[in-house]
Design a protein around this motif. Structure first.
Motif, PDB file in Angstrom:
ATOM      1  N   GLN A   1       1.854  21.418  -4.596  1.00 55.61           N
ATOM      2  CA  GLN A   1       1.501  21.345  -3.185  1.00 55.61           C
ATOM      3  C   GLN A   1       0.354  20.376  -2.944  1.00 55.61           C
ATOM      4  N   VAL A   2      -0.651  20.452  -3.784  1.00 53.14           N
ATOM      5  CA  VAL A   2      -1.803  19.563  -3.622  1.00 53.14           C
ATOM      6  C   VAL A   2      -1.388  18.114  -3.870  1.00 53.14           C
ATOM      7  N   LEU A   3      -0.567  17.879  -4.877  1.00 50.31           N
ATOM      8  CA  LEU A   3      -0.119  16.518  -5.151  1.00 50.31           C
ATOM      9  C   LEU A   3       0.715  15.945  -4.017  1.00 50.31           C
ATOM     10  N   THR A   4       1.642  16.718  -3.492  1.00 46.70           N
ATOM     11  CA  THR A   4       2.465  16.183  -2.410  1.00 46.70           C
ATOM     12  C   THR A   4       1.654  15.969  -1.140  1.00 46.70           C
ATOM     13  N   ARG A   5       0.700  16.818  -0.871  1.00 41.40           N
ATOM     14  CA  ARG A   5      -0.158  16.589   0.295  1.00 41.40           C
ATOM     15  C   ARG A   5      -1.013  15.349   0.103  1.00 41.40           C
ATOM     16  N   PHE A   6      -1.550  15.189  -1.089  1.00 39.95           N
ATOM     17  CA  PHE A   6      -2.397  14.032  -1.381  1.00 39.95           C
ATOM     18  C   PHE A   6      -1.592  12.747  -1.280  1.00 39.95           C
ATOM     19  N   LEU A   7      -0.430  12.718  -1.923  1.00 40.54           N
ATOM     20  CA  LEU A   7       0.382  11.501  -1.892  1.00 40.54           C
ATOM     21  C   LEU A   7       0.921  11.213  -0.500  1.00 40.54           C
ATOM     22  N   GLY A   8       1.339  12.238   0.207  1.00 42.13           N
ATOM     23  CA  GLY A   8       1.913  12.031   1.528  1.00 42.13           C
ATOM     24  C   GLY A   8       0.908  11.598   2.569  1.00 42.13           C
ATOM     25  N   SER A   9      -0.338  11.994   2.415  1.00 39.53           N
ATOM     26  CA  SER A   9      -1.326  11.662   3.435  1.00 39.53           C
ATOM     27  C   SER A   9      -2.168  10.445   3.097  1.00 39.53           C
ATOM     28  N   SER A  10      -2.223  10.059   1.848  1.00 43.31           N
ATOM     29  CA  SER A  10      -3.122   8.961   1.502  1.00 43.31           C
ATOM     30  C   SER A  10      -2.421   7.752   0.892  1.00 43.31           C
ATOM     31  N   THR A  11      -1.129   7.828   0.690  1.00 40.51           N
ATOM     32  CA  THR A  11      -0.425   6.727   0.057  1.00 40.51           C
ATOM     33  C   THR A  11       0.702   6.235   0.958  1.00 40.51           C
ATOM     34  N   PRO A  12       0.499   5.146   1.657  1.00 38.33           N
ATOM     35  CA  PRO A  12       1.566   4.660   2.533  1.00 38.33           C
ATOM     36  C   PRO A  12       2.749   4.054   1.778  1.00 38.33           C
ATOM     37  N   VAL A  13       2.596   3.797   0.481  1.00 40.87           N
ATOM     38  CA  VAL A  13       3.681   3.209  -0.300  1.00 40.87           C
ATOM     39  C   VAL A  13       4.894   4.138  -0.315  1.00 40.87           C
ATOM     40  N   VAL A  14       4.654   5.437  -0.244  1.00 38.51           N
ATOM     41  CA  VAL A  14       5.743   6.410  -0.230  1.00 38.51           C
ATOM     42  C   VAL A  14       6.635   6.174   0.986  1.00 38.51           C
ATOM     43  N   TYR A  15       6.081   5.697   2.080  1.00 34.95           N
ATOM     44  CA  TYR A  15       6.846   5.449   3.291  1.00 34.95           C
ATOM     45  C   TYR A  15       7.251   3.983   3.420  1.00 34.95           C
ATOM     46  N   TRP A  16       6.494   3.081   2.820  1.00 38.93           N
ATOM     47  CA  TRP A  16       6.830   1.661   2.879  1.00 38.93           C
ATOM     48  C   TRP A  16       8.107   1.349   2.126  1.00 38.93           C
ATOM     49  N   PHE A  17       8.292   1.964   0.981  1.00 39.20           N
ATOM     50  CA  PHE A  17       9.457   1.650   0.160  1.00 39.20           C
ATOM     51  C   PHE A  17      10.762   2.015   0.869  1.00 39.20           C
ATOM     52  N   PRO A  18      10.919   3.227   1.420  1.00 39.32           N
ATOM     53  CA  PRO A  18      12.150   3.499   2.164  1.00 39.32           C
ATOM     54  C   PRO A  18      12.317   2.598   3.396  1.00 39.32           C
ATOM     55  N   ALA A  19      11.217   2.274   4.064  1.00 36.89           N
ATOM     56  CA  ALA A  19      11.306   1.378   5.221  1.00 36.89           C
ATOM     57  C   ALA A  19      11.770  -0.006   4.792  1.00 36.89           C
ATOM     58  N   HIS A  20      11.276  -0.471   3.651  1.00 31.99           N
ATOM     59  CA  HIS A  20      11.705  -1.774   3.120  1.00 31.99           C
ATOM     60  C   HIS A  20      13.193  -1.751   2.781  1.00 31.99           C
ATOM     61  N   LEU A  21      13.650  -0.666   2.152  1.00 31.00           N
ATOM     62  CA  LEU A  21      15.069  -0.560   1.833  1.00 31.00           C
ATOM     63  C   LEU A  21      15.922  -0.523   3.096  1.00 31.00           C
ATOM     64  N   LEU A  22      15.464   0.197   4.109  1.00 32.13           N
ATOM     65  CA  LEU A  22      16.220   0.259   5.356  1.00 32.13           C
ATOM     66  C   LEU A  22      16.302  -1.100   6.030  1.00 32.13           C
ATOM     67  N   GLN A  23      15.214  -1.834   6.045  1.00 29.93           N
ATOM     68  CA  GLN A  23      15.224  -3.139   6.712  1.00 29.93           C
ATOM     69  C   GLN A  23      16.071  -4.157   5.959  1.00 29.93           C
ATOM     70  N   ASP A  24      16.099  -4.051   4.641  1.00 28.60           N
ATOM     71  CA  ASP A  24      16.872  -5.010   3.858  1.00 28.60           C
ATOM     72  C   ASP A  24      18.363  -4.718   3.849  1.00 28.60           C
ATOM     73  N   ARG A  25      18.740  -3.447   3.855  1.00 33.31           N
ATOM     74  CA  ARG A  25      20.134  -3.096   3.587  1.00 33.31           C
ATOM     75  C   ARG A  25      20.878  -2.458   4.744  1.00 33.31           C
ATOM     76  N   GLU A  26      20.304  -2.421   5.906  1.00 29.88           N
ATOM     77  CA  GLU A  26      20.998  -1.791   7.035  1.00 29.88           C
ATOM     78  C   GLU A  26      21.267  -2.823   8.130  1.00 29.88           C
ATOM     79  N   PRO A  27      22.509  -3.238   8.284  1.00 27.33           N
ATOM     80  CA  PRO A  27      22.816  -4.239   9.314  1.00 27.33           C
ATOM     81  C   PRO A  27      22.626  -3.723  10.738  1.00 27.33           C
ATOM     82  N   LEU A  28      22.734  -2.431  10.952  1.00 30.58           N
ATOM     83  CA  LEU A  28      22.547  -1.879  12.297  1.00 30.58           C
ATOM     84  C   LEU A  28      21.123  -2.112  12.788  1.00 30.58           C
ATOM     85  N   LEU A  29      20.153  -2.056  11.892  1.00 26.11           N
ATOM     86  CA  LEU A  29      18.763  -2.300  12.300  1.00 26.11           C
ATOM     87  C   LEU A  29      18.556  -3.747  12.722  1.00 26.11           C
TER      88      LEU A  29
END
Length: 119
Positions: free
Chosen positions: A26-54
């Motif tokens: 719980q502490v690790l997921t809270r720490f990573l989710g709140s202080s590391t934007p890379v966790v959200y950047w990587f899926p956003a990068h994949l969505l922008q690269d591989r989704e023609p609808l976007l």
């Protein structure tokens, strides 16, 4: 106090280990989710690269608004909602990313409301 038999010691040791593992996760997921934007950047990068609808939504968003729209109004379309509405036409990568985040959100909602350990 009575001596604990080996069976009870094992059960207590197992329960203590499970609780420590739960707290650490719980502490690790809270720490990573709140202080590391890379966790959200990587899926956003994949969505922008591989989704023609976007890409088509980005082109549509660059068009000017209608004349009868109130001043200061922004484009009302939400790209995530558009992806969810067009679930069947999305790529497998997009489906897996959206499925992961929706599952995480729904499980968190259900487990947290029932006082179960979830971050």
């Amino acid at each position: 106090m009575w001596p604990l038999d080996p069976c009870r010691k094992e059960v207590l040791r197992f329960a203590f280990s499970c609780r420590i593992l739960t707290l650490v996760l719980q502490v690790l997921t809270r720490f990573l989710g709140s202080s590391t934007p890379v966790v959200y950047w990587f899926p956003a990068h994949l969505l922008q690269d591989r989704e023609p609808l976007l890409r088509s939504l980005e082109i549509a968003a660059q068009k000017p608004l209608a004349r009868d729209s109130p001043p200061g109004q922004k484009d009302p379309s939400n790209p995530i909602m558009e992806l969810l509405y067009n679930w069947k036409t999305c790529s497998p990568v997009t489906r897996s990313i959206l499925g992961y985040f929706l599952t995480y959100w729904l499980l968190g909602l259900l487990l947290h409301c029932n006082f179960l350990p979830w971050t």
